[in-house]
Motif scaffolding. Structure first.
Motif, PDB file in Angstrom:
ATOM      1  N   PHE A  39      47.979  38.404  73.552  1.00 20.58           N
ATOM      2  CA  PHE A  39      48.377  37.072  73.278  1.00 20.58           C
ATOM      3  C   PHE A  39      47.005  36.253  73.240  1.00 20.58           C
ATOM      4  O   PHE A  39      47.038  35.428  72.365  1.00 20.58           O
ATOM      5  N   LEU A  40      45.910  36.382  73.667  1.00 19.08           N
ATOM      6  CA  LEU A  40      44.745  35.491  73.438  1.00 19.08           C
ATOM      7  C   LEU A  40      44.134  36.082  72.203  1.00 19.08           C
ATOM      8  O   LEU A  40      43.848  35.211  71.295  1.00 19.08           O
ATOM      9  N   ALA A  41      44.267  37.361  71.679  1.00 21.70           N
ATOM     10  CA  ALA A  41      43.955  37.671  70.206  1.00 21.70           C
ATOM     11  C   ALA A  41      44.969  36.753  69.094  1.00 21.70           C
ATOM     12  O   ALA A  41      44.490  36.260  68.208  1.00 21.70           O
ATOM     13  N   ARG A  42      46.249  36.748  69.424  1.00 24.36           N
ATOM     14  CA  ARG A  42      47.008  35.901  68.698  1.00 24.36           C
ATOM     15  C   ARG A  42      46.861  34.490  68.674  1.00 24.36           C
ATOM     16  O   ARG A  42      46.838  34.037  67.625  1.00 24.36           O
ATOM     17  N   ALA A  43      46.464  33.999  69.834  1.00 26.49           N
ATOM     18  CA  ALA A  43      46.115  32.473  70.003  1.00 26.49           C
ATOM     19  C   ALA A  43      44.779  32.342  69.233  1.00 26.49           C
ATOM     20  O   ALA A  43      44.823  31.546  68.253  1.00 26.49           O
ATOM     21  N   ARG A  44      43.709  33.315  69.448  1.00 27.85           N
ATOM     22  CA  ARG A  44      42.653  32.955  68.373  1.00 27.85           C
ATOM     23  C   ARG A  44      42.860  33.098  67.149  1.00 27.85           C
ATOM     24  O   ARG A  44      42.193  32.354  66.182  1.00 27.85           O
ATOM     25  N   ASP A  45      43.726  34.014  66.475  1.00 30.11           N
ATOM     26  CA  ASP A  45      44.053  34.247  65.176  1.00 30.11           C
ATOM     27  C   ASP A  45      44.553  33.219  64.477  1.00 30.11           C
ATOM     28  O   ASP A  45      44.390  32.360  63.509  1.00 30.11           O
ATOM     29  N   ALA A  46      45.733  32.331  65.367  1.00 29.17           N
ATOM     30  CA  ALA A  46      46.424  31.414  64.973  1.00 29.17           C
ATOM     31  C   ALA A  46      45.418  30.152  64.876  1.00 29.17           C
ATOM     32  O   ALA A  46      45.657  29.115  63.973  1.00 29.17           O
ATOM     33  N   PHE A  47      44.594  29.950  65.999  1.00 30.61           N
ATOM     34  CA  PHE A  47      43.591  28.662  65.883  1.00 30.61           C
ATOM     35  C   PHE A  47      42.915  28.767  64.830  1.00 30.61           C
ATOM     36  O   PHE A  47      42.595  27.768  63.980  1.00 30.61           O
ATOM     37  N   GLU A  48      42.134  29.904  64.449  1.00 30.42           N
ATOM     38  CA  GLU A  48      41.129  30.200  63.275  1.00 30.42           C
ATOM     39  C   GLU A  48      42.007  29.871  61.917  1.00 30.42           C
ATOM     40  O   GLU A  48      41.378  29.300  60.848  1.00 30.42           O
ATOM     41  N   ALA A  49      43.191  30.313  62.054  1.00 28.97           N
ATOM     42  CA  ALA A  49      44.001  30.206  60.616  1.00 28.97           C
ATOM     43  C   ALA A  49      44.372  28.422  60.249  1.00 28.97           C
ATOM     44  O   ALA A  49      44.755  28.133  59.311  1.00 28.97           O
ATOM     45  N   ASP A  50      44.115  27.712  61.341  1.00 25.39           N
ATOM     46  CA  ASP A  50      44.207  26.327  61.397  1.00 25.39           C
ATOM     47  C   ASP A  50      45.847  26.009  61.046  1.00 25.39           C
ATOM     48  O   ASP A  50      46.087  25.171  60.317  1.00 25.39           O
TER      49      ASP A  50
END
Length: 197
Positions: A39-50
């Motif tokens: 979940f945290l990896a998904r959150a990081r990817d979504a955040f970095e993708a803006d």
């Protein structure tokens, strides 16, 4: 803006890293590590993708993980998720204000706050639907006490923090308030608090 590195799981292709969070010991259960890391990896990817559509602050707030022995300590993960939610909420606020303007954002937040205030200003003992007589729900007196504090916060700015709302817990009683309704209101309070920053 980037998510704090403490919330990001270690890259599984690199050298072994220490766990991202403390682990539970003995019979104490914690969050299943792989589910949290994913979940945290998904959150990081979504955040970095803006992207404001891939994952939202609400998605972070409502994330749930299986409980297992030797999992991640619940309090540590919940604290990290709170910081991640804060980051997503701030970005959503900025995006909404840049596309719709501050006036639209303020009006939407004001309407949400008024709906909550209308609910918590109902008579004590009648603020939420009740669980059936033979079913358990949240203790009415405890929920009403928290509701009074929320009303004070919304009506006159009495001090209440997001962390206090996030960490509130109620004991159970037969015929108590329905959990889903109370939880939804608390989620709404967090949204309003994060919206006003």
């Amino acid at each position: 803006m980037t998510l704090p590195s403490a919330e990001a799981p270690a890259d599984s292709t690199s050298d072994p890293q220490p766990p991202a969070f403390p682990e539970t010991q003995g019979r104490t259960k914690g969050y299943e590590k792989r589910a949290v890391d994913a979940f945290l990896a998904r959150a990081r990817d979504a955040f970095e993708a803006d992207s404001t559509d891939a994952l939202t602050a609400e998605d972070v707030r409502t994330a749930a993980f299986p409980l297992v022995r030797h999992g991640y300590a619940i309090a540590a993960v919940d604290a990290a998720l709170g910081r991640v939610e804060d980051a997503f909420a701030a970005r959503e606020r900025e995006h909404s204000m840049s596309t719709g303007g501050a006036g639209v954002w303020v009006e939407k937040t004001r309407e949400e706050a008024q709906e909550i205030l209308d609910r918590v200003n109902r008579p004590r003992g009648r603020r939420f639907a009740r669980a059936g007589f033979l079913r358990y729900g949240y203790r009415i007196d405890e929920v009403d006490l928290v509701s009074d504090k929320i009303a004070g916060y919304l009506a006159s700015g009495e001090p209440v923090t997001v962390e206090q709302v996030r960490s509130v817990a109620f004991r159970m009683q037969r015929g108590g308030y329905r959990e889903a309704q109370v939880d939804a209101l608390l989620d709404g309070v967090v949204e309003v608090m994060l919206a006003v920053g």
